[in-house]
Design an enzyme around this catalytic site. Structure first.
Site, short mmCIF file in Angstrom:
data_model
loop_
_atom_site.label_atom_id
_atom_site.label_comp_id
_atom_site.label_asym_id
_atom_site.label_seq_id
_atom_site.Cartn_x
_atom_site.Cartn_y
_atom_site.Cartn_z
N ASP A 1 -2.45 9.38 -1.20
CA ASP A 1 -2.62 8.39 -2.26
C ASP A 1 -3.86 8.75 -3.03
O ASP A 1 -4.78 9.41 -2.50
CB ASP A 1 -2.77 6.97 -1.69
CG ASP A 1 -4.20 6.71 -1.22
OD1 ASP A 1 -4.95 6.06 -1.96
OD2 ASP A 1 -4.57 7.18 -0.11
N ASP B 1 -4.62 -0.27 2.52
CA ASP B 1 -5.91 0.25 2.92
C ASP B 1 -6.70 -0.91 3.52
O ASP B 1 -6.62 -2.04 3.03
CB ASP B 1 -6.61 0.83 1.70
CG ASP B 1 -7.94 1.48 2.01
OD1 ASP B 1 -8.47 1.24 3.10
OD2 ASP B 1 -8.45 2.21 1.15
#
Length: 376
Positions: A271, A92
């Site tokens: 996720d 991320d």
């Protein structure tokens, strides 16, 4: 990175695919355990591979940049070598973490200036710097730097935020395309569709992202306070525009039901911290519903944690024992619950894939949603 479709549901947009990276293949739909700071909380790498059967994990640019820092990661040979995970990793960009630091960050054209939540030191994340950081971390899939718009933002804020995110995305691609991976394997950059809950902004964002021709694409800025019906509406709108021959990643989502609803709408990758965070608080997810292991009803229940046995802890330990561990805050209880929940999430997406390939996903999903809604 390569992506191939291997099957599609005839009654929905659910699909089964295969992502190929230099660190191995990923069968989709897939759930990615969150390893924010280089580890999935309370879970060994051997458990991730043998018990949970994870195929890819997620790391976070913001946290890894602050600790252990880029010098240590580069000297180690990248995150794969540092944490001994030899399968794919996605990072991320840190955009959500910067978004969550609302009181100690400033957003401007150049980038996002913030103060560390650890020691208060000042830092600046620009699109260029975030690309360089993720090159150094060494993930197989890296994310564009964006501004994560609040779910309740008004239209004017969301429009300006999206415009900034799109300018930043151009800078991300320029920097990414002018640099090389550091550790001898390829990396892929995924742009992120923003636009809050406004259909015209989401449409604009999806078209802009699709025009980049990236290896895969992400949908961000959902599950951040908006009604769940709006989240599903935005997923449908965006996935009608994003190219079908590239994987679609829904960021930070969510409950088991959210996963199935996303899969039905054409999402390939997910996720979320929920299985481990909720597990550490005593909540277990099962195919028959959720269990709160703090409840007294489990104190003398000596049946297995989960007779479906998605992993060895499900039959090795009893509900009564796990209830005891959770109540006395024993670390082993947090481990057992985390392993169980992650194994269940990976089982759920694997089952979804199986039913997509067998042609009965829609009916299976409808029945499963009913079961998952129960509180046991």
């Amino acid at each position: 990175m390569k992506f191939s479709l291997q099957g599609k549901d005839t009654k929905s947009n659910a699909r089964a695919g295969l992502i190929s990276t230099d660190h191995g293949d990923i069968e989709t739909p897939i759930f990615m355990p969150v390893g924010t700071q280089g580890s999935v909380k309370a879970v060994h790498m051997t458990e991730l591979i043998e018990e949970i059967e994870a195929q890819i994990i997620l790391g976070n640019t913001y946290h890894l940049y602050l600790r252990p820092g880029l010098d240590i990661l580069e000297r180690a040979g990248g995150l794969h070598k540092f944490n001994s995970w030899n399968k794919p990793i996605l990072t991320d960009s840190g955009g959500f973490q910067v978004f969550s630091l609302a009181e100690i960050r400033k957003i401007r054209e150049e980038g996002a200036e913030f103060r560390s939540h650890i020691d208060g030191s000042k830092h600046l994340f620009t699109p260029e710097k975030v690309m360089d950081i993720q090159r150094t971390i060494g993930a197989d899939i890296i994310m564009a730097f964006d501004e994560c718009c609040p779910g309740d933002a008004d239209y004017a804020y969301a429009k300006n935020s999206l415009a900034l995110t799109e300018r930043w995305l151009d800078r991300c691609f320029t920097q990414f395309n002018s640099t090389e991976p550091k550790y001898g394997y390829q990396q892929s950059l995924f742009p992120i569709v923003q636009g809050c809950i406004y259909p015209d902004l989401r449409k604009q964002a999806a078209e802009f992202v699709a025009s980049k021709g990236a290896d895969g694409n992400a949908i961000g800025g959902l599950a951040v306070g908006e009604p769940v019906e709006k989240m599903y509406e935005m997923i449908e709108l965006v996935n009608d525009i994003l190219p079908s021959d590239k994987p679609r990643y829904l960021m930070g989502v969510g409950t088991p039901i959210n996963l199935l609803e996303g899969i039905e709408r054409g999402v390939d990758m997910f996720d979320c911290i929920m299985p481990t965070r909720n597990g550490r608080n005593g909540q277990l997810f099962t195919r028959f519903g959720t269990m709160n292991m703090r409840n007294k009803k489990w104190a003398d229940d000596f049946s297995p944690i989960d007779p479906d046995a998605h992993c060895s802890v499900d039959t090795l330990y009893t509900k009564a024992y796990l209830h005891h561990l959770i109540k006395v805050e024993e670390i082993l209880g947090l481990q057992i619950a985390s392993i169980h929940n992650l194994a269940f999430y990976l089982w759920l997406v694997k089952e979804a894939r199986k039913h997509i390939l067998e042609g009965d996903f829609s009916s299976w999903k409808s029945n499963m949603v009913i079961q998952l809604s129960n509180r046991l």
